[in-house]
Design a protein around this motif. Structure first.
Motif, PDB file in Angstrom:
ATOM      1  N   LEU A  57      -0.949   8.678   5.751  1.00 29.74           N
ATOM      2  CA  LEU A  57      -1.772   7.590   6.265  1.00 29.74           C
ATOM      3  C   LEU A  57      -0.940   6.331   6.472  1.00 29.74           C
ATOM      4  O   LEU A  57      -0.989   5.698   7.535  1.00 29.74           O
ATOM      5  CB  LEU A  57      -2.930   7.309   5.308  1.00 29.74           C
ATOM      6  CG  LEU A  57      -3.679   5.992   5.517  1.00 29.74           C
ATOM      7  CD1 LEU A  57      -4.434   6.006   6.838  1.00 29.74           C
ATOM      8  CD2 LEU A  57      -4.637   5.722   4.348  1.00 29.74           C
ATOM      9  N   VAL A  58      -0.162   5.942   5.468  1.00 31.92           N
ATOM     10  CA  VAL A  58       0.652   4.721   5.568  1.00 31.92           C
ATOM     11  C   VAL A  58       1.719   4.877   6.649  1.00 31.92           C
ATOM     12  O   VAL A  58       1.988   3.943   7.408  1.00 31.92           O
ATOM     13  CB  VAL A  58       1.281   4.385   4.200  1.00 31.92           C
ATOM     14  CG1 VAL A  58       2.228   3.194   4.322  1.00 31.92           C
ATOM     15  CG2 VAL A  58       0.188   4.095   3.177  1.00 31.92           C
ATOM     16  N   ALA A  59       2.323   6.066   6.751  1.00 34.39           N
ATOM     17  CA  ALA A  59       3.345   6.300   7.779  1.00 34.39           C
ATOM     18  C   ALA A  59       2.735   6.184   9.172  1.00 34.39           C
ATOM     19  O   ALA A  59       3.351   5.616  10.089  1.00 34.39           O
ATOM     20  CB  ALA A  59       3.980   7.671   7.581  1.00 34.39           C
ATOM     21  N   ALA A  60       1.527   6.703   9.362  1.00 30.63           N
ATOM     22  CA  ALA A  60       0.865   6.603  10.663  1.00 30.63           C
ATOM     23  C   ALA A  60       0.535   5.147  10.998  1.00 30.63           C
ATOM     24  O   ALA A  60       0.665   4.709  12.144  1.00 30.63           O
ATOM     25  CB  ALA A  60      -0.406   7.446  10.670  1.00 30.63           C
ATOM     26  N   LEU A  66       0.813  -1.217   0.000  1.00 30.98           N
ATOM     27  CA  LEU A  66       0.000   0.000   0.000  1.00 30.98           C
ATOM     28  C   LEU A  66       0.846   1.267   0.000  1.00 30.98           C
ATOM     29  O   LEU A  66       0.361   2.323  -0.404  1.00 30.98           O
ATOM     30  CB  LEU A  66      -0.947  -0.013   1.196  1.00 30.98           C
ATOM     31  CG  LEU A  66      -2.005  -1.119   1.180  1.00 30.98           C
ATOM     32  CD1 LEU A  66      -2.985  -0.946   2.329  1.00 30.98           C
ATOM     33  CD2 LEU A  66      -2.754  -1.156  -0.148  1.00 30.98           C
ATOM     34  N   SER A  67       2.087   1.174   0.453  1.00 31.99           N
ATOM     35  CA  SER A  67       2.951   2.353   0.364  1.00 31.99           C
ATOM     36  C   SER A  67       3.236   2.692  -1.101  1.00 31.99           C
ATOM     37  O   SER A  67       3.337   3.878  -1.455  1.00 31.99           O
ATOM     38  CB  SER A  67       4.257   2.114   1.121  1.00 31.99           C
ATOM     39  OG  SER A  67       5.002   1.063   0.521  1.00 31.99           O
ATOM     40  N   GLN A  68       3.341   1.684  -1.960  1.00 28.56           N
ATOM     41  CA  GLN A  68       3.521   1.943  -3.391  1.00 28.56           C
ATOM     42  C   GLN A  68       2.255   2.543  -4.002  1.00 28.56           C
ATOM     43  O   GLN A  68       2.327   3.430  -4.861  1.00 28.56           O
ATOM     44  CB  GLN A  68       3.885   0.639  -4.118  1.00 28.56           C
ATOM     45  CG  GLN A  68       5.196   0.021  -3.649  1.00 28.56           C
ATOM     46  CD  GLN A  68       5.530  -1.253  -4.401  1.00 28.56           C
ATOM     47  OE1 GLN A  68       5.597  -1.269  -5.632  1.00 28.56           O
ATOM     48  NE2 GLN A  68       5.743  -2.332  -3.661  1.00 28.56           N
ATOM     49  N   VAL A  69       1.100   2.057  -3.546  1.00 24.30           N
ATOM     50  CA  VAL A  69      -0.163   2.642  -4.004  1.00 24.30           C
ATOM     51  C   VAL A  69      -0.258   4.101  -3.565  1.00 24.30           C
ATOM     52  O   VAL A  69      -0.683   4.976  -4.345  1.00 24.30           O
ATOM     53  CB  VAL A  69      -1.360   1.834  -3.454  1.00 24.30           C
ATOM     54  CG1 VAL A  69      -2.681   2.489  -3.861  1.00 24.30           C
ATOM     55  CG2 VAL A  69      -1.313   0.390  -3.949  1.00 24.30           C
TER      56      VAL A  69
END
Length: 415
Positions: A266-269, A116-119
């Motif tokens: 969002l992904v970092a959180a 999802l980080s790539q998305v």
């Protein structure tokens, strides 16, 4: 929906087979006969192409998409219309999609964050250009491991629109997109922007961690969930740190203003909330959380306390025991004898009784007393007789007797 075009030609594309079907289109594996390469050919449904507003959007969005060059966005090769059918030709990715990866349950948090980080990278780039995907769902996230050492993600099947436009609906009011992952403003046909895609990305993160979307049921139930219900806590379904629930609630906030600044935030959180729990194994189901085995207990000698209660569930193997001390011992059922404490030495006051126990020892005592009295009488009589015979003379008695003296001898002759 359009009929199956397998084996037919659409312009200079020879259609080889069906890759997948959706509510708006059919994805085919096809061959570009001019260049001799394999492509994924998306053909729009006939019920959509008849809408003039949609056709205008389709052409505008296809032109914008073809100009995008990003490592995580499927390259668009061509688009057009043949015999009233709209199509888009794009790169054929040799791999699977995220929907297939999570159909049997959650994937590991580490893998979910990597994919999802790539998305998120691709989405933020689109949003910076004033574009919104608007059909973000696991089936549109293609995953391949044939192009690099690690899994590589391609974002596909765009429903792109310009920032400030309203949610995808046709002139007849049909919703264009996937309600399972759609944001409230998208469902209501209100203005959309990058935060609309972030809502869908949060729903996908929920699905990756739990194995199911946040709202389930019939289409109307799902829509009502997105419009007015809070998402269920992920930690109620799987074993994860509690902080991830707050991250998911923020990304799926009903108000776009309360969501994160962008998708990468969002992904970092989520990564920070999961922390060490973002491992290589899927999170265990909350209902199937393992129970730690009991430590072995050495066997105890002598009588043991007995407690009564409802039958206990099957315990651990032989050699393991689990003891539970109730507030009070329960009385034994019926009249069955039960030893409640170890034996007590004879002579202890614990054997004393308050009443009703004399019948056990009074008979032997009385018998002993009677025997002693008989022996004493016998000894007295023997001494008395011996004294009289030893004198050798007549004797008289001056003692009075309660009996009649006329019938009794007054002397005993001796010879």
């Amino acid at each position: 929906m359009s009929k199956d075009l397998t084996g037919q030609r659409l312009g200079h594309y020879k259609i080889d087979g069906v890759l997948g079907r959706g509510g708006m289109s059919v994805m085919y594996r096809a061959t570009d006969t001019r260049l001799g390469r394999k492509v994924a050919l998306k053909v729009m449904g006939e019920h959509i192409t008849g809408d003039a507003e949609f056709r205008e959007r389709f052409v505008d969005e296809a032109r914008n998409t073809s100009a995008i060059d990003h490592a995580n966005i499927v390259p668009l090769y061509d688009f057009g219309e043949v015999d009233g059918m709209l199509y888009i030709a794009m790169r054929l990715v040799d791999g699977s999609d995220l929907a297939t990866l999570i159909k049997d349950g959650p994937i590991s948090p580490k893998r979910a964050l990597e994919l999802l980080s790539q998305v998120a990278e691709a989405l933020d780039m689109l949003h910076e250009r004033g574009l919104v995907h608007l059909d973000l769902k696991p089936a549109n996230v293609l995953v391949t491991s044939r192009e690099s050492v690690h899994e590589h993600v391609y974002l596909a099947d765009f429903g792109l629109t310009r920032r400030g436009a309203t949610g995808h609906r046709t002139a007849s009011g049909d919703f264009l997109g996937s309600p399972t992952y759609a944001a409230p403003e998208h469902l209501r046909g209100e203005p959309v922007d990058g935060r609309t895609d972030q809502y869908a990305l949060s729903c996908m993160l929920f699905a990756c961690l739990t194995g199911r979307p946040p709202f389930q049921g019939q289409v109307q139930e799902v829509i009502q969930g997105h419009l007015g219900a809070e998402p269920p806590p992920a930690t109620a379904l799987v074993v994860l740190p509690g902080g991830i629930d707050e991250v998911l609630r923020g990304g799926m906030s009903k108000s776009p203003d309360k969501r994160f600044g962008n998708c990468k935030e969002l992904v970092a959180a989520a990564r920070a909330a999961l922390g060490p729990a973002a491992g290589d194994t899927p999170p265990p189901s909350r209902q199937a959380a393992p129970v730690a085995p009991m430590a072995p207990v050495a066997p105890m000698s002598g009588p043991q306390p007995v407690q009564y209660g409802p039958p206990a569930p099957p315990g651990p193997p032989h050699g393991y025991r689990q003891y539970q001390q109730p507030p009070r011992p329960l009385p034994p059922p019926g009249n069955d004898p039960v030893r409640l404490r170890p034996p007590i030495p004879a002579g202890s006051t614990a054997f004393a009784t308050k009443s009703g126990g004399s019948a056990k020892w009074i008979v032997p005592v009385l018998a002993g007393v009677a025997l002693v009295v008989i022996v004493v009488i016998f000894v007295v009589m023997a001494n008395s007789i011996g004294g009289s015979s030893g004198s050798g003379t007549e004797s008289t008695t001056s003692e009075t007797s309660p009996y009649n003296n006329n019938h009794l001898p007054t002397s005993v002759p001796t010879r």
